[in-house]
Scaffold this active site. Structure first.
Site, mmCIF file in Angstrom:
data_model
loop_
_atom_site.group_PDB
_atom_site.id
_atom_site.type_symbol
_atom_site.label_atom_id
_atom_site.label_comp_id
_atom_site.label_asym_id
_atom_site.label_seq_id
_atom_site.Cartn_x
_atom_site.Cartn_y
_atom_site.Cartn_z
ATOM 1 C CD GLU A 12 -2.868 1.378 0.277
ATOM 2 O OE1 GLU A 12 -3.578 2.402 0.289
ATOM 3 O OE2 GLU A 12 -2.988 0.487 -0.589
ATOM 4 C CB THR B 4 -10.597 7.896 -11.970
ATOM 5 O OG1 THR B 4 -9.569 7.628 -11.024
ATOM 6 C CG2 THR B 4 -11.953 7.950 -11.264
#
Length: 585
Positions: free
Chosen positions: A436, A577
């Site tokens: 992450e 997106t």
């Protein structure tokens, strides 16, 4: 007066010469040529020159074995989507998200069947007629965006736009192209129903734009049809009454609303979207770096309420949409402004946010080891630089390559390819999946082009433990959050890199990620998140969570990387997106 007389005299001399040496026809041709030269000059003075985006695969066809291998991989990913769809259908049909480990479900997006709606365009792109028809029948006949739960009446306009509205508008575009999807019975009727459903949803979202400047409110109250503030206290300034929002929330609705306006020939929707981000595009606040927005932004005044600058979370899709708006709508009166602001922002990111870390001791999977370290993108808050980069920021390489190719900015293409090497390096783990977030150690170089000339800035993070120091020595970065949330951004950038450069290595990188996904994230009822990508077992048990973007984006980009590259060309389609493709006008 004398100047005017002299000018008139010169013009008279020119006319006499033309009459003396040229026939009327010749004079007409000369005048016409002169007008054309002037018009050409004016055109190139005020219009951006745009370039073909996608690599010419027709002129450079893959060899037979490579083509067969790619087709087999695309087919496997398609089958995997069908498997995940069937698991969702069995235990969570019509719900927002499946619980991939236990087989339950949860409500995260107002109960509007987020996974089903969001993944509709994936089934269409993959030409999975059975899955697509099941989805269309449910969404168009059973789903009601006007209904809400009394305990869940606040709708997020940002998430609703990118996941729901974008999918419906995109589906209408894809259903119009029989070479992409179908044919199936009543295909045109399905298309028309998608448009009607999209219009209804867009009008449900519309109260979000009822602020003084059109900047979207953080939530829409579905009961009272009003834009309202967020319940999150972090979005509120303790000293001001104006709620705040980030660039991504403000500026990530233009593509969806522009395309909907184009389909229904009604400017209502694109007008809302243009007004929504106008405070960013035509920014009157000071900019620490040209084109990069200081945030958060006060909704009621448009003033910058802070000095945070980033290409990552909370900022990302605003910059992504600037260049995509210019590509999607080159004839829009603001298209050149959108591309200009994107170019400003990415040039500033290259100059002021890009920074190289220390050189790693290990080699990447393709035998590469950057002698001067990987190139990272920092974020800034006030006068402090944060040398931590997130998975979300790894959309930027693909966006840089896309915009750089469209505008002929080879330096931005190179910038994107360099940062993509960094994102890829984080995927060289025991799980073949990246973390992450990750941190690098800043190193000063003699050449300001290498580290953005940031030798004297204050950096926020320094390594502490022995484990981090060992990672830093070996990898050139250390992992600050080892979890993987099924995110698409790295694979998305592989997709743009392959489609624009034609380099097959990006397909190999994507295949490695897919194999890691299948091995470590696949559970009984779907794909779930994992806790530690740096451990050989993924950190233990799979987390019982699976956001809709996994089937909407991650699997779609994986499929498209291996699909026929001449299908859905980047010169014909723009991806939102949330990876919903819109047809370029």
């Amino acid at each position: 007066m004398m100047d005017r007389r002299a000018s008139a005299k010169r013009c008279g001399s020119v006319r006499r010469l033309l009459r003396q040496y040229y026939t009327p026809n010749q004079r007409f041709i000369l005048v016409a040529i002169g007008i054309l030269v002037i018009l050409r000059f004016l055109y190139f003075a005020f219009h951006t020159i745009h370039h073909t985006i996608q690599f010419s695969f027709k002129n450079n066809p893959l060899n037979h074995s490579a083509k067969e291998r790619s087709r087999a991989r695309a087919d496997e990913i398609k089958k995997e989507f069908s498997w995940a769809f069937d698991r969702y259908r069995a235990v969570a049909w019509g719900k927002d998200e499946v619980l991939p480990v236990t087989g339950g479900f949860k409500t995260t997006r107002n109960g509007f069947a987020a996974t089903l709606v969001d993944s509709l365009t994936t089934s269409l792109v993959m030409n999975l007629t059975s899955e697509a028809k099941l989805t269309l029948d449910y969404v168009l006949n059973k789903l009601d965006f006007a209904k809400y739960d009394e305990d869940d009446f606040l709708m997020d306009p940002f998430e609703t736009t990118i996941r729901y509205l974008g999918s419906l508008v995109s589906a209408a575009d894809i259903l119009a192209k029989s070479d992409i999807f179908g044919p199936i019975p009543n295909q045109e009727q399905y298309r028309e129903a998608c448009i009607r459903k999209a219009v209804d949803l867009a009008r449900t979202i519309a109260p979000a734009y009822d602020s003084p400047l059109g900047i979207p409110w953080p939530r829409v109250d579905l009961r009272n049809k009003l834009g309202v503030t967020d319940s999150d206290p972090n979005m509120m300034d303790s000293y001001e009454s104006s709620p705040r929002s980030g660039p991504a929330r403000i500026g990530s609705n233009w593509l969806e609303n522009y395309r909907l306006s184009s389909l229904v020939k009604d400017n209502e929707f694109v007008t809302n979207a243009t007004r929504a981000w106008s405070s960013l595009v035509w920014n009157t606040n000071d900019e620490t770096f040209d084109g990069l927005i200081n945030s958060p932004i006060e909704i009621l005044t448009g003033h910058a309420g802070g000095r945070a600058v980033s290409l990552g979370a909370g900022h990302d899709s605003y910059y992504e949409y600037l260049i995509k708006a210019a590509i999607l709508a080159p004839s829009d009166k603001h298209a050149s402004m959108y591309s200009h602001r994107w170019e400003q922002a990415m040039t500033s990111a290259k100059l002021y946010l890009a920074n190289r870390g220390s050189a790693p001791q290990s080699y990447t999977s393709d035998g590469d080891r950057p002698e001067d370290g990987y190139l990272f993108i920092a974020r800034v808050d006030s006068d402090l630089y944060y040398n931590e980069m997130g998975h979300l920021t790894c959309y930027a390489p693909g966006n840089l390559i896309l915009g750089g190719k469209y505008l002929g900015r080879n330096d931005l293409i190179d910038f994107g390819l360099e940062v993509l090497k960094t994102c890829h390096a984080t995927y060289i783990t025991p799980t073949s999946i990246g973390p992450e977030s990750f941190v690098w150690e800043t190193i000063s170089h003699d050449d300001p082009e290498i580290d953005g000339g940031m030798e004297a800035v204050r950096w926020a993070i320094s390594t502490s433990g022995s484990h981090e120091l060992e990672q830093l020595r070996k990898l050139g970065y250390w992992v600050s959050d080892a979890r993987y949330f099924l995110r698409p951004e790295v694979i998305e950038s592989y997709y743009y890199a392959f489609r624009i450069t034609g380099d097959d290595k990006y397909r190999e990188w994507a295949w490695s990620a897919y194999k890691g996904l299948k091995r470590f994230c696949r559970s009984k009822y779907g794909y779930g998140e994992i806790q530690d990508v740096t451990m050989a077992d993924g950190g233990g048990e799979i987390v019982d969570s699976s956001e809709s973007f996994f089937m909407a984006e991650t699997l779609k980009y994986l499929f498209l990387i291996f699909d026929d590259p001449n299908r859905m060309s980047l010169d014909e389609w723009v991806f939102s997106t949330e990876a919903h493709p819109f047809r370029i006008n």
